[in-house]
Design a protein around this motif. Structure first.
Motif, mmCIF file in Angstrom:
data_model
loop_
_atom_site.group_PDB
_atom_site.id
_atom_site.type_symbol
_atom_site.label_atom_id
_atom_site.label_comp_id
_atom_site.label_asym_id
_atom_site.label_seq_id
_atom_site.Cartn_x
_atom_site.Cartn_y
_atom_site.Cartn_z
ATOM 1 N N GLU A 176 38.745 154.659 33.816
ATOM 2 C CA GLU A 176 39.062 153.636 35.014
ATOM 3 C C GLU A 176 39.187 152.260 34.833
ATOM 4 O OE1 GLU A 176 36.549 154.215 38.701
ATOM 5 O OE2 GLU A 176 37.323 152.449 39.398
ATOM 6 N N LEU B 262 41.986 151.270 32.732
ATOM 7 C CA LEU B 262 43.284 151.331 33.910
ATOM 8 C C LEU B 262 43.339 150.121 34.480
ATOM 9 C CD1 LEU B 262 43.465 154.887 34.391
ATOM 10 C CD2 LEU B 262 45.002 153.634 33.167
ATOM 11 N N ASP C 128 33.996 150.931 42.918
ATOM 12 C CA ASP C 128 34.937 151.207 41.902
ATOM 13 C C ASP C 128 34.684 150.019 40.806
ATOM 14 O OD1 ASP C 128 36.201 148.633 42.635
ATOM 15 O OD2 ASP C 128 37.935 149.526 43.635
ATOM 16 N N VAL D 258 39.345 143.020 42.124
ATOM 17 C CA VAL D 258 38.860 142.906 43.446
ATOM 18 C C VAL D 258 37.561 141.806 43.108
ATOM 19 C CG1 VAL D 258 37.327 144.117 44.926
ATOM 20 C CG2 VAL D 258 39.401 144.928 44.280
ATOM 21 N N VAL E 132 57.034 142.825 40.470
ATOM 22 C CA VAL E 132 56.846 143.472 41.679
ATOM 23 C C VAL E 132 56.919 142.447 42.838
ATOM 24 C CG1 VAL E 132 55.382 145.295 40.697
ATOM 25 C CG2 VAL E 132 54.549 143.198 41.279
ATOM 26 N N PRO E 133 57.182 143.012 44.067
ATOM 27 C CA PRO E 133 57.140 142.118 45.334
ATOM 28 C C PRO E 133 55.972 141.303 45.421
ATOM 29 C CG PRO E 133 58.173 144.063 45.911
ATOM 30 C CD PRO E 133 57.677 144.374 44.428
ATOM 31 N N HIS E 134 54.844 141.881 45.250
ATOM 32 C CA HIS E 134 53.523 141.056 45.552
ATOM 33 C C HIS E 134 53.439 139.927 44.421
ATOM 34 C CE1 HIS E 134 51.877 144.565 43.194
ATOM 35 N NE2 HIS E 134 50.997 143.609 42.640
ATOM 36 N N LEU E 135 54.011 139.811 43.303
ATOM 37 C CA LEU E 135 54.017 138.807 42.472
ATOM 38 C C LEU E 135 55.301 138.042 42.462
ATOM 39 C CD1 LEU E 135 51.745 140.630 39.578
ATOM 40 C CD2 LEU E 135 51.001 138.899 41.330
ATOM 41 N N SER F 109 46.741 137.732 43.894
ATOM 42 C CA SER F 109 47.917 138.569 44.296
ATOM 43 C C SER F 109 47.794 139.748 43.483
ATOM 44 C CB SER F 109 48.976 137.864 44.066
ATOM 45 O OG SER F 109 49.197 136.675 44.777
ATOM 46 N N ALA F 110 47.269 139.595 42.308
ATOM 47 C CA ALA F 110 47.726 140.740 41.333
ATOM 48 C C ALA F 110 46.600 141.789 41.584
ATOM 49 C CB ALA F 110 47.265 140.329 39.808
ATOM 50 N N GLY F 111 46.446 142.963 40.968
ATOM 51 C CA GLY F 111 45.463 144.114 40.913
ATOM 52 C C GLY F 111 45.737 145.097 39.998
ATOM 53 N N ARG F 112 44.778 146.081 39.787
ATOM 54 C CA ARG F 112 44.656 146.900 38.797
ATOM 55 C C ARG F 112 45.966 147.660 38.464
ATOM 56 N NH1 ARG F 112 40.526 150.263 42.295
ATOM 57 N NH2 ARG F 112 41.991 151.021 43.864
ATOM 58 N N SER F 113 46.847 147.837 39.463
ATOM 59 C CA SER F 113 48.031 148.400 39.358
ATOM 60 C C SER F 113 49.051 147.649 38.346
ATOM 61 C CB SER F 113 48.631 148.938 40.769
ATOM 62 O OG SER F 113 48.972 147.804 41.484
ATOM 63 N N ASP F 114 48.891 146.383 38.252
ATOM 64 C CA ASP F 114 49.574 145.714 37.640
ATOM 65 C C ASP F 114 49.607 145.702 36.038
ATOM 66 O OD1 ASP F 114 50.945 144.885 40.102
ATOM 67 O OD2 ASP F 114 49.474 143.422 40.191
ATOM 68 N N ARG G 50 54.546 131.776 48.404
ATOM 69 C CA ARG G 50 53.456 132.132 47.815
ATOM 70 C C ARG G 50 53.113 131.259 46.585
ATOM 71 N NH1 ARG G 50 52.829 137.856 47.450
ATOM 72 N NH2 ARG G 50 54.876 138.028 47.075
ATOM 73 N N GLU H 36 56.979 144.159 50.166
ATOM 74 C CA GLU H 36 55.764 144.170 49.820
ATOM 75 C C GLU H 36 54.864 144.868 50.611
ATOM 76 O OE1 GLU H 36 54.031 140.264 48.969
ATOM 77 O OE2 GLU H 36 52.066 141.081 48.831
ATOM 78 N N ASP I 197 48.879 137.597 49.478
ATOM 79 C CA ASP I 197 49.546 138.685 49.377
ATOM 80 C C ASP I 197 49.664 139.434 50.827
ATOM 81 O OD1 ASP I 197 46.988 140.102 49.377
ATOM 82 O OD2 ASP I 197 47.058 140.608 47.219
ATOM 83 N N ARG J 234 46.499 149.390 47.153
ATOM 84 C CA ARG J 234 47.925 149.380 47.408
ATOM 85 C C ARG J 234 48.735 150.388 46.407
ATOM 86 N NH1 ARG J 234 48.467 143.112 46.225
ATOM 87 N NH2 ARG J 234 48.006 143.308 43.896
ATOM 88 N N LEU K 50 64.207 140.807 44.243
ATOM 89 C CA LEU K 50 63.335 139.871 43.596
ATOM 90 C C LEU K 50 64.040 138.836 42.772
ATOM 91 C CD1 LEU K 50 60.797 142.351 41.763
ATOM 92 C CD2 LEU K 50 60.811 141.355 44.062
#
Lengths: 438, 438
Positions: free
Chosen positions: A116, A119, A314, A319, A379-382, A395-400, B78, B116, B314, B398, B426
């Protein structure tokens, strides 16, 4: 020059040095586990002949995140205790872990937690738990740079060890670490806290740390009840216990440090000890809010940690970065209380320095070991991306996180761990919990 | 009975009714945009004959999230303003948006924001911005249930409209909404705030809301400076302005509501108005912390919002849920201050009710429109999964959103928007920002 890997044409590199340097359209090269070149994409490409090229267009390259306080095996205990404070939490968790956490459970939980963490972009974790050999085997096998060591209580604890057995385990720890292998990590000794280890025990650990050349980490001043319990049982506050016993001279990593008064802060700053700030855990357990802006102003190095999944639920350092930035602004009523660049450095170089590894990891600089992560920004959120540091924190997160290297090895590639069969691991974890619950 | 879609064998369904019901190993069926069956997987499978089956094994099914306060077109802004408070922020943002945000920029920004939002599991947004037609065209075209309407200032504002032009736009809004199409949404009127719309203007908007049967939303009591400015210009606090002018009788959605005194809280509770709690924005701008636990105890419905991407960076309602849970625990020094189930309901049914849509969306119940999301739990950070509500608030994010339905239409399938070419979107956003900046 020859390289094992060319990370080619990143959209940007967050170097995470003291100047918070950002290089746009830049590349890095890795050989024998170390960074051998960093700079403009065209320059690096012309300098190296690489066995493999990783196309980093559209990605941000940055150092792997350093989780400065966690309990990886407790990933198996996620969701066990909810809506309770630290002491209520400890009662529920200690009962459950006595039942579930034999060495095989610890190894499984540590492997799950390490996967985890990787990732989520974490490459190094300072991890406190029972059965440190099993724990280290589990986490290091996933490819994580995993700093752990014997944990100490003045009473038997869930693992049932006597004080003498703990000291014996600690003396054998250097050999155990060598035989298990994995990326380089420092030796570590882990007294649980001032309310669970008496002053004589703390003093003995401090002497052993000198003898072994080990670093020390401990829980410190996590909430008001802990302070009250320590005052009642030791006649002094937690930080005073560490000062009195010699622990503070070891420049320990103090986890949480939520409730420090002025004398505590002076003692910690004077000793050169570090704080592992864990806002996710502190907020969820309503322990309080550590004034990290104040600590930093007083010269205390502050890194970031998730704590265990049983309290913060987590192991997501993105976060934690966001919570740290938000909480500092709230506490100080100041939207400029801490910059995004400072928060990113807390999660990387400052954490590495707290571990005594500041020369070895924590930034994207030539000569350092290649603990690196790549975030895909397409990605849209970046989008749009104006400021890489605020993008990472807000704005970023683990999925990036798309690729992760530890000591030059790609341990996560295209979001998949390369050393672990994830579906089998998840099935084993679910089975373990179900069996233990029946 | 016939169904368009059978969502088969979900690991669990978070119904999000008032009892926070969770159904394990359950299914749901959708026909003509509505939920026609919810229950044990075997029962639902035997009841319906479905044109299409979505395999939901390993997934949690829950209502789509309701973002109760945002400014979608500002997604293009943003990162424009960092490390400043609300007033500093507004100065920087208003200058930039006057330059970038013509109707085509608004449409593009709204489409980017809607994509997003959908990818983050949001199916409904209450969205305030200039050029509402362009905004609605952009967001509704992506498939979002997009509640917007004319915005009002007592001065021209970035769109250069006079008060009379704004009122005229508002009278024509029902026709505009009908001609643009998209999922059902209420009419909405959007006075910007009490410091930007005078009392006579607010009273005129309240009368128009009665005339049109429109809902009202406005910024309210966001920080101390706003309160001071309102006191200086109107001779009363923001909530008093809304009470005095008749806006409060419209049961408006009050965005932020950070700085409410006892009289404010009584007035809002008595009127049946709702609060859109935006902790991400409030913390980042150091506006303060709304005491939503207290508001709820006094009977004020509270939903959750992200605010615009220029302040919170975001549109991630999972981050907002976690911040709301953490902040309530900190403010109240109580780890049981608010349960995860209550936070999830704030982000779903309570938000839907604040929009006057509580009978139509916000829960997984027969008869409601099928605004649904599926989270794939077969990942390390959701293993083990003991409690679905705490998993959603404290562990999920997300990236776990795999499928999204709005009014029965799959608008995100396997993490890909079905109505929008994301790479082209994008590229258009990046080009727009680059052009505007040159």
């Amino acid at each position: 020059m020859r390289a094992d890997l060319l990370i080619d044409s990143a959209r940007g590199i967050l170097v995470c040095d003291d100047a918070s340097t950002v290089l746009m359209d830049a590349s890095a090269a890795v050989a024998d586990g170390r960074i051998i070149a960093v700079g403009p994409a065209d320059d690096v490409r012309s300098q190296v002949s690489a066995d493999r090229v990783l196309d980093a267009r559209g990605m941000l390259l940055m150092p792997g995140l350093v989780n400065l306080h966690t309990h990886l095996p407790m990933t198996l205990l996620r969701g066990v205790a909810e809506d309770v404070d630290l002491q209520g939490f400890l009662e529920m968790v200690w009962a459950e872990e006595a039942r579930v956490m034999d060495p095989s459970g610890v190894e499984l939980g540590a492997r799950l937690g390490a996967v985890e963490a990787l990732l989520c972009g974490t490459t190094t974790a300072l991890d406190m738990y029972f059965h440190p050999e099993a724990c280290h085997v589990g986490a290091a096998s996933a490819g994580l740079r995993h700093v752990t060591g014997p944990v100490f209580f003045s009473f038997p604890g869930p693992d049932g060890l006597s004080w003498e057995q703990r000291m014996d385990l600690a003396r054998r720890w250097p050999d155990a670490l060598r035989s298990i292998g994995g990326p380089h990590v420092p030796l570590a000794l882990m007294p649980h806290a001032a309310y669970t280890v008496d002053l004589a025990g703390l003093a003995e650990i401090a002497r052993l740390a000198d003898e072994l050349g080990a670093m020390v980490t401990t829980h410190a001043a996590e909430n008001d009840t802990e302070t009250a319990d320590t005052l009642a049982s030791r006649g002094m506050r937690p930080i005073a216990c560490f000062a009195e016993s010699g622990i503070l001279r070891q420049r320990p990593v103090l986890a949480h440090a939520v409730r420090m008064d002025d004398d505590d802060v002076s003692a910690v700053a004077g000793a050169g000890a570090s704080v592992a700030h864990c806002p996710g855990s502190n907020l969820k357990l309503a322990s309080g809010a550590a004034d990290v802006v104040g600590y930093r102003q007083r010269g205390i190095p502050v890194g970031l940690g998730t704590d265990g999944c049983s309290s913060s639920n987590d192991l997501d350092m993105f976060v934690v970065m966001r919570l740290a930035a938000d909480l500092a602004r709230l506490l100080r009523s100041d939207p400029a209380a801490i910059s995004a660049a400072d928060v990113v450095r807390m999660a990387t170089l400052d954490g590495a320095r707290a571990l005594g590894m500041g020369e070895r990891i924590g930034s994207v600089e030539v000569g350092k070991e290649a603990d690196l992560i790549l975030l895909d920004t397409r990605v849209p959120h970046l989008t749009p991306l104006r400021n890489p540091h605020t993008a990472v924190v807000f704005s970023a997160g683990r999925s990036d996180v798309r690729h992760v290297l530890v000591a030059g090895e790609l341990v996560v590639e295209d979001r998949r761990p390369t050393r672990v069969d994830v579906p089998a691991l998840l099935a084993a974890a679910d089975a373990r919990v179900a069996t233990a619950a029946s």
